[in-house]
Design a protein around this motif. Structure first.
Motif, short mmCIF file in Angstrom:
data_model
loop_
_atom_site.label_atom_id
_atom_site.label_comp_id
_atom_site.label_asym_id
_atom_site.label_seq_id
_atom_site.Cartn_x
_atom_site.Cartn_y
_atom_site.Cartn_z
N MET A 156 41.28 -40.05 26.76
CA MET A 156 40.14 -39.93 27.66
C MET A 156 40.33 -38.31 28.24
SD MET A 156 39.56 -43.53 29.10
CE MET A 156 38.21 -43.19 30.28
N ILE A 157 41.62 -38.25 28.81
CA ILE A 157 41.89 -36.90 29.52
C ILE A 157 41.79 -35.90 28.44
CG2 ILE A 157 43.31 -35.60 30.74
CD1 ILE A 157 44.45 -38.30 32.02
N LEU A 158 42.33 -35.96 27.20
CA LEU A 158 42.26 -34.73 26.20
C LEU A 158 41.00 -34.42 25.82
CD1 LEU A 158 45.48 -35.96 24.24
CD2 LEU A 158 45.39 -33.77 25.51
N ASN A 159 40.11 -35.63 25.74
CA ASN A 159 38.73 -35.36 25.30
C ASN A 159 37.64 -34.84 26.27
OD1 ASN A 159 38.59 -35.80 22.32
ND2 ASN A 159 39.49 -38.03 22.87
N SER A 160 38.05 -34.93 27.45
CA SER A 160 37.31 -34.58 28.75
C SER A 160 37.05 -33.35 29.07
CB SER A 160 37.97 -35.43 29.94
OG SER A 160 37.12 -34.83 31.31
N ALA A 161 35.72 -32.86 29.17
CA ALA A 161 35.40 -31.61 29.51
C ALA A 161 35.77 -31.16 31.15
CB ALA A 161 34.04 -31.08 29.40
N ASP A 162 35.90 -32.35 31.82
CA ASP A 162 36.20 -32.15 33.13
C ASP A 162 37.64 -31.78 33.62
OD1 ASP A 162 33.58 -32.74 33.61
OD2 ASP A 162 33.79 -34.65 33.76
N ALA A 163 38.47 -32.25 32.69
CA ALA A 163 40.13 -32.25 32.84
C ALA A 163 40.45 -30.68 32.69
CB ALA A 163 40.87 -33.27 32.33
N THR A 164 41.38 -30.37 33.49
CA THR A 164 42.10 -29.25 33.66
C THR A 164 43.06 -29.10 32.46
OG1 THR A 164 43.97 -29.65 34.90
CG2 THR A 164 41.87 -28.71 35.95
N THR A 165 43.50 -27.58 32.08
CA THR A 165 44.46 -27.35 31.01
C THR A 165 45.81 -28.21 31.52
OG1 THR A 165 43.52 -25.28 30.36
CG2 THR A 165 45.93 -25.86 29.89
N GLU A 166 46.19 -28.21 32.46
CA GLU A 166 47.19 -28.70 33.19
C GLU A 166 47.19 -30.38 32.82
OE1 GLU A 166 45.58 -26.47 34.58
OE2 GLU A 166 47.07 -24.81 34.90
N ALA A 167 46.00 -30.82 33.26
CA ALA A 167 45.81 -32.36 33.14
C ALA A 167 46.00 -32.72 31.54
CB ALA A 167 44.66 -32.87 33.58
N GLY A 217 34.18 -42.57 32.20
CA GLY A 217 35.34 -42.10 31.77
C GLY A 217 36.17 -41.54 32.76
N THR A 218 35.58 -40.26 33.50
CA THR A 218 36.28 -39.55 34.32
C THR A 218 36.66 -40.58 35.54
OG1 THR A 218 34.54 -37.65 34.01
CG2 THR A 218 35.87 -37.74 35.97
N GLN A 219 35.90 -41.40 35.96
CA GLN A 219 36.31 -42.36 36.92
C GLN A 219 37.67 -43.13 36.29
OE1 GLN A 219 33.10 -45.06 37.81
NE2 GLN A 219 31.79 -43.46 38.93
N ALA A 220 37.80 -43.40 35.18
CA ALA A 220 38.87 -44.30 34.84
C ALA A 220 39.99 -43.39 34.84
CB ALA A 220 38.58 -44.61 33.23
N PHE A 221 39.89 -42.04 34.80
CA PHE A 221 41.37 -41.33 35.03
C PHE A 221 41.33 -40.40 36.32
CE2 PHE A 221 38.90 -38.79 31.92
CZ PHE A 221 38.80 -37.62 32.60
#
Length: 486
Positions: free
Chosen positions: A50-61, A5-9
């Motif tokens: 995917m970004i909204l559900n990701s624990a790795d994405a920043t608040t800005e992302a 998922g992380t690779q996708a975005f």
């Protein structure tokens, strides 16, 4: 799966990082172009979730993802098959529950997403019921419900950018707003009465403001919500939003004949807060003072026809606006009164409202004194008369523009009470300065020059109003001006 998922975005996150980093313009241009293309793509639908559900994405992302999703729903709705819409709705509701405690910008964007989905998903008939039942049982979720209720009328009103026919949008407006008005009113009353904190919640005020045009105003004013709005003025957290709500109510009562009963209910409530003007001024609470000035001035603007018709009944409101003008030592709030003075002048200079004009002569005489006082340049803290604003050129420019606006108010006063009376005010102030400070003035030192310059400026501002044959004040002013030391 998380890695995939992380690779996708990952390219999206990298482009966002580039936009926020200190790289050359060419790299930022490439990143910007990539993000624009991404936002238009079909893949953006899944990637944003995917970004909204990701624990790795920043608040800005995540905020970027929510904003992108909003754009997709508004502009690219045609990319989705109709059978996928219930899943999109459920996913949005799930995300709102996830972001119910914030960050607020993301929650707001998701509410806008849900509102625009509700507008376009014509087969969704129980919008309000589903949102409330899904999110309203959780104390944190109530913030989402209130935010959704806040943005829904605004998004429906802006619905012309949505790909619906006029008939579809009109029918959907009826379904979402008109048919839900009473239920929303009941919900807001129930929430307001649930706790003291709820009754002071700025979100509640924002909801009331948003629905003022969708619910009969009489129903709001005659409900417990009017008490809620008035009481919200007592809390710092809800003061500003309460001011906005009251001003929105005033704007909806401009048709004074149709809204006379509402105005009769509102007027004593508005006048009951007049003592707060002095309290705010004495406490030097400038934000509160500015808000109170808006309340009285905008009530006056909305009800100006009634003021002209019934000057004795509404004199208190005019006096309150005058008090706001008089007590504004910081000159931050008085500009909110300028439109009122102009509009009142427009009415009471008509022959049919001559009685009102006579009733308000003393008020306009006082207004001249107040305006001349506010025309005075400040005394610099540094004591350097060559730099009155201590180097703040923007503030200096604002003040100069402000003086010209006050000059326009003085012209309004001339039309109401006559040029001679207004010039008399300037004359007296110049005479006072000549008698008090004139003997102390030298070529290099003019004491309290601000008190001289202000009435001189006022004369200049009113100059166009002076008829060529004015023979009362001009013969007295010219010899007086000659006495001013040079």
């Amino acid at each position: 799966m998380a890695a995939n998922g992380t690779q996708a975005f990952a390219p999206v996150l990298a482009a966002l990082q580039t936009m926020q980093s200190n790289v050359d313009r060419a790299q930022k241009g490439q990143a910007h172009e990539f993000l624009e293309q991404f936002q238009k793509s079909n893949e953006a639908w899944n990637t944003t979730f995917m970004i909204l559900n990701s624990a790795d994405a920043t608040t800005e992302a995540k905020l970027f993802a929510a904003t992108t999703l909003k754009g997709k729903i508004i502009f690219d709705f045609h990319q989705l098959p109709r059978e996928s819409l219930p899943e999109l709705r459920n996913t949005l509701l799930s995300l709102l529950a996830q972001f119910s405690q914030g960050p607020k910008p993301i929650r707001t964007q998701l509410c806008v997403c849900l509102a625009n989905l509700a507008i376009q998903m014509l087969e969704w008939k129980d919008v309000l019921q589903l949102v409330v039942s899904t999110l309203g049982n959780d104390p944190n979720g109530i913030a989402c419900v209130l935010e959704f209720l806040h943005v829904l009328p605004e998004e429906v009103t802006e619905g012309r950018k949505i790909n619906l026919t006029e008939d579809e949008l009109r029918d959907r407006t009826v379904e979402l707003l008109e048919e839900n008005g009473n239920q929303v009113l009941t919900l807001l009353i129930q929430y307001a009465q649930s706790s003291d904190a709820a009754s002071k919640n700025p979100q509640l005020m924002e909801c009331i403001t948003s629905w003022i045009r969708e619910v009969p105003l009489n129903d709001i004013v005659n409900s417990p919500l009017l008490d809620v709005v008035m009481n919200a003025l007592e809390a710092d957290s809800s003061f500003e939003s309460s001011v906005e709500t009251l001003c929105a109510i005033f704007r909806e009562t401009r048709d004074v004949d149709e809204c006379l009963a509402i105005i009769k209910t509102m007027y004593p409530r508005v006048m009951s807060i007049r003592p707060k003007i002095a309290q705010a001024a004495e406490a030097e609470d400038f934000e509160m003072f500015k808000g109170l000035t808006r309340i009285f001035a905008e009530a006056g603007e909305a009800w100006v026809v009634l003021i002209a018709r019934m000057p004795e009944d509404f004199r208190g409101l005019v006096e309150a606006v005058l008090e706001c003008a008089a007590r504004d030592t910081e000159k931050e709030a008085i500009s909110n009164t300028f439109i009122f003075w102009y509009e009142l002048k427009q009415y009471i200079t008509l022959e049919r409202y001559m009685q009102a004009r006579m009733q308000f002569v003393d008020i306009y005489l006082n207004l001249v004194d107040i305006m001349i006082g506010h025309l005075e340049f400040p005394k610099p803290e540094s004591g350097n008369d060559n730099d009155l604003f201590d180097g703040d050129r923007e503030q200096e420019e604002r003040f100069r523009e402000f003086r010209h606006q006050m000059g326009d108010v003085l012209k309004d006063c001339c039309e109401v009470i006559g040029v001679t009376e207004c010039l008399q005010k300037s004359y007296v102030k110049i005479e006072e300065w000549v008698n008090t400070y004139g003997p102390q003035a030298t070529a290099g030192n003019v004491p309290e020059w601000q008190k001289l310059e202000a009435p001189l400026f006022s004369m200049r501002a009113m100059g166009r109003m002076v008829p060529p044959d004015e023979n009362i004040m001009l013969p007295r002013l010219i010899p007086l001006i000659v006495q001013i030391p040079r």
